[in-house]
Design a protein around this motif. Structure first.
Motif, PDB file in Angstrom:
ATOM      1  N   SER A  34       0.846  -1.181   0.000  1.00 18.86           N
ATOM      2  CA  SER A  34       0.000   0.000   0.000  1.00 18.86           C
ATOM      3  C   SER A  34       0.890   1.242   0.000  1.00 18.86           C
ATOM      4  N   TYR A  35       0.272   2.423  -0.033  1.00 16.99           N
ATOM      5  CA  TYR A  35       1.069   3.642  -0.012  1.00 16.99           C
ATOM      6  C   TYR A  35       1.823   3.775   1.316  1.00 16.99           C
ATOM      7  N   ARG A  36       1.171   3.447   2.396  1.00 17.91           N
ATOM      8  CA  ARG A  36       1.856   3.495   3.693  1.00 17.91           C
ATOM      9  C   ARG A  36       2.937   2.414   3.777  1.00 17.91           C
ATOM     10  N   GLY A  37       2.636   1.239   3.243  1.00 19.51           N
ATOM     11  CA  GLY A  37       3.638   0.182   3.249  1.00 19.51           C
ATOM     12  C   GLY A  37       4.836   0.515   2.378  1.00 19.51           C
ATOM     13  N   ALA A  38       4.581   1.199   1.249  1.00 16.19           N
ATOM     14  CA  ALA A  38       5.691   1.612   0.393  1.00 16.19           C
ATOM     15  C   ALA A  38       6.554   2.665   1.085  1.00 16.19           C
ATOM     16  N   GLU A  39       5.918   3.564   1.819  1.00 16.45           N
ATOM     17  CA  GLU A  39       6.693   4.564   2.561  1.00 16.45           C
ATOM     18  C   GLU A  39       7.599   3.895   3.595  1.00 16.45           C
ATOM     19  N   ALA A  40       7.069   2.935   4.338  1.00 16.90           N
ATOM     20  CA  ALA A  40       7.882   2.232   5.335  1.00 16.90           C
ATOM     21  C   ALA A  40       9.004   1.438   4.683  1.00 16.90           C
ATOM     22  N   LEU A  41       8.711   0.805   3.546  1.00 15.64           N
ATOM     23  CA  LEU A  41       9.732   0.025   2.845  1.00 15.64           C
ATOM     24  C   LEU A  41      10.874   0.913   2.364  1.00 15.64           C
ATOM     25  N   LEU A  42      10.542   2.049   1.773  1.00 13.69           N
ATOM     26  CA  LEU A  42      11.575   2.938   1.249  1.00 13.69           C
ATOM     27  C   LEU A  42      12.418   3.545   2.364  1.00 13.69           C
ATOM     28  N   ARG A  43      11.812   3.781   3.510  1.00 18.06           N
ATOM     29  CA  ARG A  43      12.589   4.303   4.638  1.00 18.06           C
ATOM     30  C   ARG A  43      13.639   3.303   5.101  1.00 18.06           C
ATOM     31  N   ASP A  44      13.335   2.029   4.958  1.00 15.19           N
ATOM     32  CA  ASP A  44      14.280   0.989   5.388  1.00 15.19           C
ATOM     33  C   ASP A  44      15.312   0.642   4.316  1.00 15.19           C
ATOM     34  N   CYS A  45      15.168   1.181   3.127  1.00 12.84           N
ATOM     35  CA  CYS A  45      16.072   0.836   2.013  1.00 12.84           C
ATOM     36  C   CYS A  45      16.741   2.118   1.515  1.00 12.84           C
ATOM     37  N   GLY A  46      17.652   2.618   2.320  1.00 13.03           N
ATOM     38  CA  GLY A  46      18.324   3.857   1.955  1.00 13.03           C
ATOM     39  C   GLY A  46      19.173   3.742   0.712  1.00 13.03           C
ATOM     40  N   HIS A  47      19.732   2.546   0.430  1.00 13.73           N
ATOM     41  CA  HIS A  47      20.558   2.392  -0.763  1.00 13.73           C
ATOM     42  C   HIS A  47      19.726   2.494  -2.032  1.00 13.73           C
ATOM     43  N   TRP A  48      18.454   2.081  -1.968  1.00 20.06           N
ATOM     44  CA  TRP A  48      17.579   2.274  -3.117  1.00 20.06           C
ATOM     45  C   TRP A  48      17.365   3.757  -3.378  1.00 20.06           C
ATOM     46  N   LEU A  49      17.152   4.519  -2.318  1.00 23.82           N
ATOM     47  CA  LEU A  49      16.921   5.948  -2.476  1.00 23.82           C
ATOM     48  C   LEU A  49      18.141   6.646  -3.059  1.00 23.82           C
ATOM     49  N   LYS A  50      19.331   6.239  -2.615  1.00 23.92           N
ATOM     50  CA  LYS A  50      20.551   6.865  -3.134  1.00 23.92           C
ATOM     51  C   LYS A  50      20.732   6.596  -4.618  1.00 23.92           C
ATOM     52  N   ASP A  51      20.293   5.431  -5.085  1.00 23.92           N
ATOM     53  CA  ASP A  51      20.447   5.099  -6.507  1.00 23.92           C
ATOM     54  C   ASP A  51      19.713   6.072  -7.411  1.00 23.92           C
ATOM     55  N   VAL A  52      18.600   6.623  -6.943  1.00 27.29           N
ATOM     56  CA  VAL A  52      17.815   7.555  -7.767  1.00 27.29           C
ATOM     57  C   VAL A  52      17.940   8.992  -7.265  1.00 27.29           C
ATOM     58  N   LEU A 107      17.555  10.277  -4.090  1.00 31.97           N
ATOM     59  CA  LEU A 107      16.643  10.707  -3.029  1.00 31.97           C
ATOM     60  C   LEU A 107      17.378  10.783  -1.699  1.00 31.97           C
ATOM     61  N   ARG A 108      17.136  11.837  -0.956  1.00 28.60           N
ATOM     62  CA  ARG A 108      17.718  11.967   0.376  1.00 28.60           C
ATOM     63  C   ARG A 108      16.793  11.414   1.455  1.00 28.60           C
ATOM     64  N   ARG A 109      15.514  11.348   1.175  1.00 24.82           N
ATOM     65  CA  ARG A 109      14.549  10.791   2.121  1.00 24.82           C
ATOM     66  C   ARG A 109      13.404  10.176   1.333  1.00 24.82           C
ATOM     67  N   ALA A 110      12.659   9.324   1.985  1.00 21.67           N
ATOM     68  CA  ALA A 110      11.542   8.647   1.327  1.00 21.67           C
ATOM     69  C   ALA A 110      10.325   9.559   1.286  1.00 21.67           C
ATOM     70  N   PRO A 111       9.606   9.632   0.189  1.00 19.89           N
ATOM     71  CA  PRO A 111       8.365  10.411   0.146  1.00 19.89           C
ATOM     72  C   PRO A 111       7.287   9.766   1.013  1.00 19.89           C
ATOM     73  N   ASP A 112       6.452  10.586   1.631  1.00 22.82           N
ATOM     74  CA  ASP A 112       5.399  10.035   2.479  1.00 22.82           C
ATOM     75  C   ASP A 112       4.263   9.499   1.622  1.00 22.82           C
ATOM     76  N   HIS A 113       3.330   8.799   2.257  1.00 20.42           N
ATOM     77  CA  HIS A 113       2.274   8.116   1.515  1.00 20.42           C
ATOM     78  C   HIS A 113       1.346   9.089   0.798  1.00 20.42           C
ATOM     79  N   ASN A 114       1.099  10.267   1.367  1.00 18.79           N
ATOM     80  CA  ASN A 114       0.258  11.250   0.691  1.00 18.79           C
ATOM     81  C   ASN A 114       0.915  11.749  -0.588  1.00 18.79           C
ATOM     82  N   THR A 115       2.220  11.962  -0.542  1.00 23.55           N
ATOM     83  CA  THR A 115       2.943  12.394  -1.740  1.00 23.55           C
ATOM     84  C   THR A 115       2.875  11.327  -2.828  1.00 23.55           C
ATOM     85  N   LEU A 116       3.027  10.052  -2.453  1.00 30.81           N
ATOM     86  CA  LEU A 116       2.947   8.971  -3.434  1.00 30.81           C
ATOM     87  C   LEU A 116       1.548   8.879  -4.036  1.00 30.81           C
ATOM     88  N   CYS A 117       0.531   9.077  -3.201  1.00 32.12           N
ATOM     89  CA  CYS A 117      -0.847   9.002  -3.699  1.00 32.12           C
ATOM     90  C   CYS A 117      -1.130  10.124  -4.693  1.00 32.12           C
TER      91      CYS A 117
END
Length: 328
Positions: free
Chosen positions: A42-60, A62-72
């Protein structure tokens, strides 16, 4: 995630407006949405997942994970039909440059399927099926006509045009209601024809698309060799061929198994394979509450499936260069 980011970078602008906050770029948000769909979160689950995967964020970047409202909100903006069309155009261009489409030897297959409007358990589905059977039996006893239930009329429907050699979705149509297949014949076929460089390929479809005018659209307007079983309508009482110019030829062409193999109609099931792949890998239930949001969910599944298919082609340096450096 990296392939999705490069895809959106070559297809979409960085920001939707010069007055936006510029916290995240559109390619970064699209990459996050693809990860959300691939991991079935879900959007909330994706936010939690991205927060735990900082190396994924660095690849694109990103300095921080977008919140679920932003993703929606990003999904509502990015998955509009115009932007999805641009993304599919770029995907088809990548596949053509990598020479993986294979439409010169393998046909394009078109098929449709329905998705669940929400998640239901198997027990609930079985009990609903039993209830519908009892209601149909009662209607038959009283002489009343049976109609489609409100659930069937509200089912989300997806039609796809698939390159049978590589399982890449070249075009997609979304709608609501388990109706006939004819309304989406022309848009799905035309979008696939427009995207590929090889314009004289073969299109194979099931009997739900049968009709003389559809052969005319494909063969005379687009120059595509259409192969459709002539099964709709009452057969002639004298046992003769069906009416029209192309439908009798279809009956002769598809008369035997050997002739079906020669014309490559036996590859039509690859479209059903792609529909099954998307449902097994990405889920058959949609999270959207409205018809528009469910259509966006289906388009996201199509884009995620194509990214997953093309990711397997990024192993060689030549294809890697095409994907990540082609800008034309």
């Amino acid at each position: 995630m990296l392939v999705a980011h490069h895809l959106a970078s070559q297809s979409l602008p960085d920001y939707s407006s010069k007055f936006s906050r510029h916290d995240f770029t559109l390619p970064q948000l699209f990459a996050c949405l693809v990860v959300k769909e691939q991991m079935r979160r879900s959007y909330r689950g994706a936010e939690a997942l991205l927060r735990d995967c900082g190396h994924w964020l660095k690849d694109v970047g990103l300095r921080r994970a977008p919140d679920h409202n932003t993703l929606c909100r990003a999904a509502a903006f990015l998955l509009g039909k115009l932007r999805v069309r641009r993304l599919l155009d770029r995907l088809a261009q990548w596949a053509a440059l990598a020479r993986v489409l294979g439409l010169s030897t393998h046909p394009l297959a078109i098929d449709s399927t329905t998705y669940e409007s929400h998640h239901v358990s198997r027990h609930y589905e079985r009990r609903c099926r039993q209830t519908r059977q009892r209601m149909r039996a009662k209607d038959a006893e009283k002489g009343r006509k049976t109609t489609h239930s409100a659930t069937v009329r509200g089912l989300p429907k997806l039609a796809v045009g698939v390159a049978t050699r590589c399982h890449l979705v070249l075009s997609a149509w979304t709608g609501t209601g388990a109706g006939a297949d004819h309304p989406h014949f022309e848009p799905v076929l035309f979008e696939a024809w427009r995207r590929v460089p090889h314009k004289t390929f073969t299109a194979v479809l099931d009997a739900g698309y049968d009709g003389e005018r559809y052969h005319e659209i494909a063969r005379r307007d687009m120059g595509i060799r259409s192969i459709i079983p002539p099964s709709i309508g009452r057969p002639p009482k004298d046992g003769g061929p069906p009416g029209g110019y192309w439908r009798p030829r279809m009956k002769r062409l598809l008369a035997t198994k050997a002739s079906r193999r020669r014309c490559r109609y036996n590859l039509r099931y690859q479209a059903e394979t792609v529909n099954s792949m998307m449902k097994r890998n990405l889920g058959s239930a949609l999270a959207g509450r409205t018809a528009a949001s469910r259509e966006r969910d289906m388009l996201l599944k199509v884009l995620t499936h194509d990214v997953m298919v093309l990711k397997t082609r990024v192993e060689t340096e030549q294809v890697r260069y095409i994907f990540f450096h082609s800008r034309t």
